[in-house]
Scaffold this active site. Structure first.
Site, PDB file in Angstrom:
ATOM      1  N   GLY A  37      -9.155 -18.830 -15.786  1.00  0.00           N
ATOM      2  CA  GLY A  37      -8.460 -20.106 -15.803  1.00  0.00           C
ATOM      3  C   GLY A  37      -7.288 -20.207 -14.851  1.00  0.00           C
ATOM      4  O   GLY A  37      -6.735 -21.292 -14.654  1.00  0.00           O
ATOM      5  N   GLU A  38      -6.860 -19.095 -14.253  1.00  0.00           N
ATOM      6  CA  GLU A  38      -5.753 -19.144 -13.301  1.00  0.00           C
ATOM      7  C   GLU A  38      -6.109 -20.025 -12.106  1.00  0.00           C
ATOM      8  O   GLU A  38      -7.237 -20.021 -11.627  1.00  0.00           O
ATOM      9  CB  GLU A  38      -5.413 -17.741 -12.796  1.00  0.00           C
ATOM     10  CG  GLU A  38      -4.569 -16.920 -13.746  1.00  0.00           C
ATOM     11  CD  GLU A  38      -4.057 -15.651 -13.094  1.00  0.00           C
ATOM     12  OE1 GLU A  38      -4.264 -15.467 -11.865  1.00  0.00           O
ATOM     13  OE2 GLU A  38      -3.437 -14.843 -13.806  1.00  0.00           O
ATOM     14  N   HIS A 128       6.198 -44.976 -16.448  1.00  0.00           N
ATOM     15  CA  HIS A 128       6.466 -45.545 -17.765  1.00  0.00           C
ATOM     16  C   HIS A 128       7.819 -46.256 -17.800  1.00  0.00           C
ATOM     17  O   HIS A 128       7.982 -47.246 -18.519  1.00  0.00           O
ATOM     18  CB  HIS A 128       6.424 -44.435 -18.820  1.00  0.00           C
ATOM     19  CG  HIS A 128       6.503 -44.938 -20.223  1.00  0.00           C
ATOM     20  ND1 HIS A 128       5.542 -45.770 -20.772  1.00  0.00           N
ATOM     21  CD2 HIS A 128       7.432 -44.754 -21.194  1.00  0.00           C
ATOM     22  CE1 HIS A 128       5.868 -46.062 -22.009  1.00  0.00           C
ATOM     23  NE2 HIS A 128       7.012 -45.467 -22.295  1.00  0.00           N
ATOM     24  N   LYS A 198       5.015 -56.016 -33.890  1.00  0.00           N
ATOM     25  CA  LYS A 198       4.340 -55.056 -34.754  1.00  0.00           C
ATOM     26  C   LYS A 198       4.864 -55.133 -36.185  1.00  0.00           C
ATOM     27  O   LYS A 198       6.040 -55.416 -36.415  1.00  0.00           O
ATOM     28  CB  LYS A 198       4.543 -53.630 -34.218  1.00  0.00           C
ATOM     29  CG  LYS A 198       3.954 -53.413 -32.832  1.00  0.00           C
ATOM     30  CD  LYS A 198       4.271 -52.023 -32.304  1.00  0.00           C
ATOM     31  CE  LYS A 198       3.707 -51.810 -30.916  1.00  0.00           C
ATOM     32  NZ  LYS A 198       4.030 -50.467 -30.381  1.00  0.00           N
ATOM     33  N   ALA A 233      -5.223 -46.979 -28.188  1.00  0.00           N
ATOM     34  CA  ALA A 233      -5.666 -48.383 -28.235  1.00  0.00           C
ATOM     35  C   ALA A 233      -5.432 -49.047 -29.589  1.00  0.00           C
ATOM     36  O   ALA A 233      -5.922 -50.159 -29.822  1.00  0.00           O
ATOM     37  CB  ALA A 233      -7.148 -48.512 -27.843  1.00  0.00           C
TER      38      ALA A 233
END
Length: 335
Positions: A37-38, A128, A198, A233
């Site tokens: 995985g390296e 964001h 909300k 979602a």
């Protein structure tokens, strides 16, 4: 001027290839992995003294951010003159402030790491929050944030076959995104803007029963739910149902970054929630590769948009001009 070179990590190879096609060049992937995985990086092209752009989205951030840092190091050691990282989706961007005592500001850490590794400039899409561009060392280094909304809006207008957006309602899934929706609507000359409020239970969890803040602005109209990203979602599903209750003619959604994960508490998948909602189409970009497609999902590529920004940075012209032209293009005649 230094020669332009574009290379890619392995997190979003299709987008990198598309960018290369728009620029008329091949984009080699310089990142591979060993059996354990390296990350293994090898630069197969001559970058000595050149202006290098490395394309790497950092979804699955713990893997892809490390890969980006290693690629920057390899390019530095190969004597690149300048290194710009094109990060279509910046992982950890949602951790942009202290949520409560004892928590980190991880977005700041990631930006510092990218610059410390040797990047001269960062190019992202729809962060964001805008203050992230101010993170980093002093003196400040260039940090460009593309606004991809006009690219999606152009496609939406084409699909809806509408002359403009004046009779469309722009809806934020929550009150925190209302400023984003207002700016977007202003750019395309739409005055119908509102948001979903909300409703939470006693434990603070979002539940059904929220409402549209200004229902008169959505009644009888096509409603566009717009957000910077879609994760589980859940809010999109609830907001779309509230829009129908408020008399919306139809509901579509547009989110730049398609995280599309499963709710950790319920196990519900984001696409299942979209399926069981009034949303007719969900428009997303390719900043994150889609793991699966769905009849309601519409992918809009940003390859040409990124290519224009990369060319502009290389030619030392304005990235802001690229964004302005994209918004102007939204309302041009569609053949």
């Amino acid at each position: 001027m230094d020669e332009l070179v574009v290379v890619s990590g392995d997190s979003n190879i299709p987008l990198a290839i598309g960018i290369g096609g728009e620029l008329g060049m091949k984009v080699p992937c310089i990142q591979r992995h060993f059996n354990d995985g390296e990350t293994r990086v090898e630069v197969p092209v001559n970058v000595r003294g050149r202006d290098v752009f490395v394309v790497q989205s950092t979804h699955q951030p713990d893997t892809n951010i490390l890969g980006l840092l290693i690629m920057i190091d390899a390019l530095q050691r190969a004597s690149a003159e300048k290194i710009t990282v094109a990060v279509p989706y910046l992982g950890y961007a949602r951790q942009d402030k202290k949520a409560k005592r004892g928590t980190p500001i991880t977005a700041a850490l990631i930006v510092h790491l990218i610059y410390a590794a040797g990047a001269h400039r960062i190019l992202t899409t729809d962060l964001h929050s805008d203050p992230i561009q101010g993170f980093g060392p002093l003196p400040p280094r260039p940090f460009d944030n593309l606004d991809a909304a006009p690219v999606l809006l152009r496609r939406i207008r084409h699909d809806l076959r509408i002359a403009d957006f004046r009779d469309v309602a722009f809806v934020s899934p929550d009150d925190g995104g209302i400023e984003r929706c207002e700016k977007l609507a202003e750019e395309v000359r739409c005055s119908n803007v509102t948001y979903y409020t909300k409703r939470r239970d006693t434990e603070g969890k979002i539940v059904e029963g929220g409402a549209i803040h200004d229902p008169d602005r959505v009644e009888g109209r096509i409603c566009l739910l717009f957000d910077d990203l879609v994760d589980t979602a859940g809010t999109l599903q609830k907001a779309s149902r509230a829009l129908i209750r408020a008399g919306a003619k139809s509901v579509i959604a547009a989110c730049i970054h398609a995280v599309l994960s499963k709710d950790q508490e319920t196990g519900e998948a984001a696409l299942d929630r979209i399926e069981h909602s009034p949303i007719e189409r969900l428009y997303v970009s390719d900043t994150i590769p889609l793991r699966e497609m769905h009849p309601k999902l519409v992918r809009v590529s940003l390859d040409a948009y990124f290519a224009l920004a990369i060319r502009g940075i290389h030619d030392r012209t304005s990235v802001s001009a690229v964004i302005r032209e994209a918004y102007a293009d939204v309302l041009k005649d569609i053949v």
